[in-house]
Enzyme design. Structure first.
Site, short mmCIF file in Angstrom:
data_model
loop_
_atom_site.label_atom_id
_atom_site.label_comp_id
_atom_site.label_asym_id
_atom_site.label_seq_id
_atom_site.Cartn_x
_atom_site.Cartn_y
_atom_site.Cartn_z
N GLU A 183 33.03 -12.90 37.06
CA GLU A 183 33.61 -12.87 38.25
C GLU A 183 34.28 -11.48 38.54
OE1 GLU A 183 34.07 -15.39 40.42
OE2 GLU A 183 33.25 -16.89 39.08
N SER A 217 36.69 -6.27 36.70
CA SER A 217 35.74 -5.27 37.47
C SER A 217 34.45 -5.23 37.18
CB SER A 217 36.43 -3.69 37.19
OG SER A 217 36.21 -3.44 35.87
N CYS A 277 40.58 -10.03 44.37
CA CYS A 277 39.11 -9.77 44.34
C CYS A 277 38.30 -10.28 45.84
CB CYS A 277 38.34 -10.67 43.26
SG CYS A 277 38.80 -12.42 43.39
#
Ligand code: NAD
Length: 484
Positions: free
Chosen positions: A250, A229, A284
């Site tokens: 990422e 996150s 994501c």
């Protein structure tokens, strides 16, 4: 009931003296099925020490790339042969449908196969004549000890995207799984043992926050490769800065698809439902915002809702299931709260919104479409990480681009339309690491993947992904004394 009391470091299974124990709950059955030991800070220190020694003694770094690749190939073969066993654990841990879970384990072989054909073309070493005429050799050398910190949503493939390039480059690694994947990610330790990987090259150490923080701050770690996150990413970037570690992040996304006025409905119906529900919506790069011309909103929403209604929500062990339960209880509660807040603020739920009929147990959410919210609402700005699509109307293409770029994130985006030139032009205005033309979501391990803005920095996949694991060195082969 499964018990796992050890972690893998320095080529051995070790029972941590400082273990913190946690229970794992099957999200489809709401039953505790395992009790696992997580490493404490002292055990994490031992893992870093092992990785440091394996890097510094030079045995691993002095192998050729082809020799290191042969270890990775042996690991990949082991994982392919045992994909069903480890994939079933992923199903039990986080409720990912079985096809994706088993496919995630088998995907390690794709990462290795990609590098088998790509590694000779990577510029590990090149000669260059500088502007002064000096001859130099530019080399890309392993960055050192890597802390690979991974999330729970696609644990095996996300780990592979770090382990494969890092080990091929000559790095050593401490892989730090989420506590939720303390069982499944043992697959990499088993594979390392099977392949006879030298001691300390790959350590697999699930841990809670204190030991994970100790890993990030450890002076023996050269680089943190993090997927997770943006909240944790910010903490990690700050902690890693103390020792000026290299960091790649990422992070999350709130990726928007802009539907232009002439976009064909059939393409939307085909691509949007999987685009926001893939991986149980816990992806994501999922396309979780759809921006539609105001006068086409009802037509488009009705058609997409109809298609979404045909997706099968249910037992992740059933190969016919499209969407399993959300991964864990606290996440399920959080998502329900976000939906309640949106509805209390006037949002209209046009599909899903709650537990599907007939599924009384498990953290199930029917794929959900929400309309009538403002672009600055929580549900239009925050990553929800669930099969929830927020639809916003726009009045002009400029307006749509502004809304698409108006979140903190910049991971992915999409543009749908009938005119290829216009679609490409609008795509060029989206500030995101990936943009899709007339498609919601594609990932290819030969193509760089990563984010703009709060979606992180650095790239995985393709040769760009290798850049994250090397330092560049210039060796001057000749030249005049400075100033002469
Ligand atoms: P998270 O940030 O809560 O945790 C990720 C990892 O960090 C876990 O291993 C966790 O144990 C560890 N961690 C937590 N606090 C830490 C700390 N202080 N120091 C060091 N490590 C710490 O994320 P999550 O809930 O596991 O995963 C979901 C998130 O991951 C979503 O935001 C999603 O978008 C993101 N994600 C991004 C990508 C990408 O490639 N961009 C891919 C998958 C998931």
């Amino acid at each position: 009931m499964i018990t796992a009391e050890d972690v893998y470091l320095d080529g051995r299974w070790v029972r941590p003296d400082d273990a913190e124990w946690t229970d794992l709950e099957d999200p489809a059955r709401e039953e505790v099925f395992a009790r696992v030991a997580l490493a404490g800070p002292a055990t994490m220190d031992a893992a870093v020490t092992a990785a440091r020694r394996a890097f510094d003694d030079g045995a691993w770094t002095s192998l050729t790339h082809a020799e290191r690749l042969s270890y990775l190939k042996a690991m990949a073969q082991f994982l392919t042969e045992n994909a069903a066993t480890y994939g079933d654990l992923v199903v039990q841990e986080v409720g990912l449908p079985v096809g994706l879970s088993v496919g995630g384990v088998a995907s390690v072989a794709y990462h290795v196969a990609y590098w088998e054909q790509a590694y000779e073309g990577y510029p590990w070493a090149e000669e260059r004549v500088g502007v002064s005429g000096v001859h130099t050799r530019i080399t890309r050398e392993p960055i050192g000890v890597v802390a690979g910190i991974v999330p729970w949503n696609a644990p095996v493939s996300l780990s592979a995207s770090k382990i494969v390039p890092a080990l091929l480059a000559g790095c050593t690694m401490v892989l730090k799984p989420s506590p939720l994947n303390a069982l499944s990610l043992r697959c990499f330790a088993d594979a390392a043992e099977h392949a006879g990987l030298p001691r300390g090259v790959l350590n697999v150490v699930p841990a809670g926050i204190a030991a994970s923080d100790a890993l990030v701050r450890h002076p023996g770690v050269d680089k943190v490769a993090f997927t997770g996150s943006d909240h944790t990413g910010k903490i990690i970037a700050g902690a890693a800065a103390e020792t000026l570690k290299r960091v790649t992040l990422e992070l999350g996304g709130k990726s928007a698809g802009i539907v232009l006025a002439d976009a064909p409905l059939d393409r939307l119906v085909e691509t949007v439902p999987p685009g926001f529900t893939l991986n149980n919506g816990e992806a994501c790069a999922a396309m979780t915002l759809m921006l539609v011309p105001r006068d086409r909103q009802e037509e488009i929403v009705a058609a997409v809702a109809d298609a979404v209604g045909k997706l099968v929500v249910g037992d992740p062990r059933d190969p016919g299931t499209d969407i399993g339960p959300l991964a864990f209880r606290a996440h399920y509660t959080r998502v329900q709260k976000i939906l309640e807040t949106a509805q209390a603020g006037g949002a209209r739920v046009v599909a899903g919104g709650g537990r599907p009929d007939g599924l009384d147990r498990g953290f199930y959410l029917a794929p959900t479409i929400v309309c009538d919210v403002e672009p600055d609402a929580e549900i239009a700005q925050q990553e929800i990480f669930a099969p929830v699509l927020t639809v916003l109307p726009y009045d002009s293409v400029d307006d749509a681009v502004r809304i698409a770029n108006g979140t903190a994130y910049g991971l992915s985006g999409a543009v749908f339309g009938a005119d290829d030139a216009e679609v490409a032009a609008v795509a060029g205005r989206i500030r995101a690491g990936s943009v899709h033309l007339n498609n919601a979501l594609t990932v290819d391990i030969g193509v760089p993947f990563g984010g703009f803005k709060a979606s992180g920095y650095g790239r995985e996949f393709g040769p760009e992904g290798m850049n994250a694991y090397v330092e560049q060195k210039a060796t001057f082969l000749d030249g005049q004394p400075f100033g002469s």
